[in-house]
Enzyme design. Structure first.
Site, short mmCIF file in Angstrom:
data_model
loop_
_atom_site.label_atom_id
_atom_site.label_comp_id
_atom_site.label_asym_id
_atom_site.label_seq_id
_atom_site.Cartn_x
_atom_site.Cartn_y
_atom_site.Cartn_z
N TYR A 1 17.94 -0.89 92.39
CA TYR A 1 18.93 -1.64 92.52
C TYR A 1 19.53 -2.39 93.72
CZ TYR A 1 23.60 -2.81 90.16
OH TYR A 1 24.67 -3.44 89.71
N ASN B 1 25.50 -5.76 71.02
CA ASN B 1 26.10 -4.42 70.76
C ASN B 1 26.49 -3.62 71.99
OD1 ASN B 1 23.34 -4.25 70.62
ND2 ASN B 1 23.49 -2.18 69.89
N SER B 2 25.82 -4.28 73.25
CA SER B 2 25.98 -3.22 74.45
C SER B 2 27.34 -3.18 74.97
CB SER B 2 25.20 -4.05 75.47
OG SER B 2 25.78 -5.10 75.76
N MET C 1 17.28 -5.84 80.26
CA MET C 1 16.87 -4.71 79.50
C MET C 1 15.47 -4.71 78.93
SD MET C 1 19.86 -2.80 79.76
CE MET C 1 19.34 -1.39 78.82
N1 NAP Z 1 25.03 -8.51 86.28
C1 NAP Z 1 26.00 -7.67 86.25
O1 NAP Z 1 27.07 -7.90 87.05
C2 NAP Z 1 26.04 -6.75 85.34
C3 NAP Z 1 27.23 -5.86 84.81
C4 NAP Z 1 27.15 -5.00 84.00
C5 NAP Z 1 25.90 -4.74 83.33
N2 NAP Z 1 25.10 -5.29 83.70
C6 NAP Z 1 23.54 -5.05 82.93
O2 NAP Z 1 23.74 -5.15 81.68
C7 NAP Z 1 22.96 -4.29 80.73
C8 NAP Z 1 23.70 -3.95 79.67
O3 NAP Z 1 24.62 -2.89 80.28
P1 NAP Z 1 25.82 -1.94 79.11
O4 NAP Z 1 26.31 -1.05 80.09
O5 NAP Z 1 26.46 -3.05 78.53
O6 NAP Z 1 24.29 -1.26 78.57
P2 NAP Z 1 24.75 -0.48 77.12
O7 NAP Z 1 25.89 -0.49 76.56
O8 NAP Z 1 23.84 0.74 77.38
O9 NAP Z 1 23.61 -1.37 75.81
C9 NAP Z 1 22.19 -1.69 76.47
C10 NAP Z 1 21.86 -2.76 75.37
O10 NAP Z 1 20.75 -3.30 75.65
C11 NAP Z 1 19.71 -3.60 74.58
N3 NAP Z 1 18.45 -3.09 74.77
C12 NAP Z 1 17.91 -2.30 75.65
N4 NAP Z 1 16.70 -2.68 75.72
C13 NAP Z 1 16.24 -3.74 74.91
C14 NAP Z 1 14.93 -4.52 74.52
N5 NAP Z 1 13.86 -4.28 75.04
N6 NAP Z 1 15.24 -5.43 73.95
C15 NAP Z 1 16.46 -6.15 73.56
N7 NAP Z 1 17.69 -5.45 73.78
C16 NAP Z 1 17.53 -4.27 74.43
C17 NAP Z 1 20.39 -2.35 73.68
O11 NAP Z 1 20.23 -2.82 72.26
P3 NAP Z 1 19.93 -1.47 71.24
O12 NAP Z 1 21.03 -1.03 70.74
O13 NAP Z 1 19.18 -2.26 70.13
O14 NAP Z 1 19.09 -0.36 71.85
C18 NAP Z 1 21.98 -2.42 73.85
O15 NAP Z 1 22.39 -3.53 73.32
C19 NAP Z 1 22.32 -3.42 81.91
O16 NAP Z 1 21.07 -4.20 82.09
C20 NAP Z 1 23.29 -3.59 83.12
O17 NAP Z 1 22.75 -3.15 84.25
C21 NAP Z 1 24.87 -6.22 84.58
#
Ligand code: NAP
Length: 357
Positions: free
Chosen positions: A60, A158-159, A258
């Site tokens: 990161y 759903n994330s 992801m």
């Molecule tokens: N750029 C930014 O500023 C920022 C800010 C916040 C978060 N993020 C990023 O956003 C992402 C989500 O964060 P979160 O906290 O919301 O996560 P989270 O609630 O843990 O949810 C993870 C999500 O990713 C999906 N997923 C995981 N592996 C996958 C795959 N191979 N193919 C398709 N879907 C997949 C999961 O789906 P299932 O339920 O089907 O497993 C779930 O919907 C992370 O990568 C995080 O680092 C970025």
């Protein structure tokens, strides 16, 4: 109060970057001395986010100083001691979140200066406050900064971020099209669809159905004006298929990866549809915002609006599993590692939150 505030804290620390299971340990460390200008804080609760894991792995871009880094970036803390010079504006039990990443929230106590913290208004529940600064702020910014009117499509709907996008689209009067992976059973998929609909999702499409002609037909009728903004959390073929559903000159914003897969968009999407690709990272937005008074105001305005939506019941945290962290007990480290394992499970459907209460 000063006499009762501890001099040492317990925290999840790491001395080098690597696999979390190998490099993390529960350790004791000396707190900064409390002075008249500092606040003594006790953790209320802290989530385990995907970016926390990436940070420990060293992949990161924001890297805390090692050795001796304390893990965890986000969380809610409660004021337990107020320095004499701060007594007019702070009181015991005020609730705060760190303003910036790398605060090290996976610990019991901390000492900090007010400028490192953001006070949380009364009426904002603990879980919403503890998860405000990363996921809720990111969802808000992407909807405000790239295209602030048209229909939105997103994957990983759903994330934590995805659920915030659904609720904010509803609050801002925008249609949302939401892509999710199928669950293990048809019933479980239907349950997820119902849950996201109850949050305000207009359309939900299962990831494997995105390329089907039925989906295009559905969107033609449900979103005749076309989709102008795509928010991509996944990458790979999932992002490509989503891009194919966009209207001319729409913007696709990537904020997560992801699937860990890169994606190649066909040239036709650029030549004939002028699709625009952008990226978003909350930490970078915040760093830029901190440089100017207008940026600082935009940050405060965002936090105030998000808190107002939370208090109005229009924005809730993602489902969380709260794990009580028995810091005083011998198995505190085992409890932490069990929570960490759980947080890394696919399709868990909820955020793991460590709680000291
Ligand atoms: N750029 C930014 O500023 C920022 C800010 C916040 C978060 N993020 C990023 O956003 C992402 C989500 O964060 P979160 O906290 O919301 O996560 P989270 O609630 O843990 O949810 C993870 C999500 O990713 C999906 N997923 C995981 N592996 C996958 C795959 N191979 N193919 C398709 N879907 C997949 C999961 O789906 P299932 O339920 O089907 O497993 C779930 O919907 C992370 O990568 C995080 O680092 C970025």
């Amino acid at each position: 109060m000063i006499r009762r505030f501890p001099k040492q804290a317990k925290a999840i620390v790491f001395d080098e970057f690597g696999a979390p299971g190998k490099v993390l340990k529960l350790g004791k460390y000396e707190l900064n001395a409390l002075d008249d200008y500092s606040l003594g804080l006790k953790l209320v609760c802290a989530p385990i986010n995907p970016s926390d894991i990436n940070q420990i792995q060293g992949v990161y871009p924001i890297r805390p100083h090692v050795p001796g880094a304390i893990a965890g970036n986000e969380g809610l803390l409660k004021v337990a001691h107020v320095g004499k010079a701060l007594a007019s504006s702070w009181k015991v039990n005020d609730r705060v979140i760190p303003k910036n990443a790398c605060f090290g929230t996976w610990r019991d106590y901390a000492v900090a200066k007010p400028e490192q913290l953001l006070k949380i208004p009364e009426g904002v529940p603990d879980l919403e406050a503890a998860t405000l600064s990363v996921n809720l702020c990111s969802a808000y910014r992407m909807l405000k900064d790239f295209d602030c009117e048209g229909a939105v499509i997103q994957n990983a709907a759903n994330s934590g971020v995805g659920r915030a996008i659904i609720q904010l689209c509803k609050a801002f009067g925008r249609k949302s099209v939401n892509i999710v992976r199928a669950r293990e059973t048809k019933e479980a998929t239907e349950e997820l669809v119902c849950e996201l609909k109850s949050l305000g999702a207009d359309i939900i499409v299962v990831q494997d159905d995105v390329i089907k002609s039925d989906t295009r037909e559905l969107l033609k009728h449900a979103v005749p004006e076309g989709i102008t903004l795509a928010l991509n959390c996944v990458g790979g073929h999932v992002a490509v298929n989503m891009a194919r559903l966009l209207r001319d000159s729409a913007t696709l914003v990537t904020y997560g990866a992801m699937s860990r897969e890169p994606f190649n968009l066909p040239a036709s999407l650029f030549i004939f549809k002028d699709i625009r690709l952008r990226g978003f990272w909350m930490a970078r937005w915040k760093e830029e915002a901190d440089k100017t008074p207008d940026g600082a105001k935009a940050y405060d305005d965002m936090i105030n609006e998000l808190c107002r939506l939370i208090k109005d019941g229009k924005l809730n945290a993602a489902p969380c599993e709260i794990i009580t962290w028995p810091m005083e007990e011998e198995d505190a480290e085992n409890v932490f590692f069990a929570a960490l394992d759980k947080a890394q499970k696919a399709s868990l459907g909820k955020k793991i939150v460590l709680s000291l209460q």
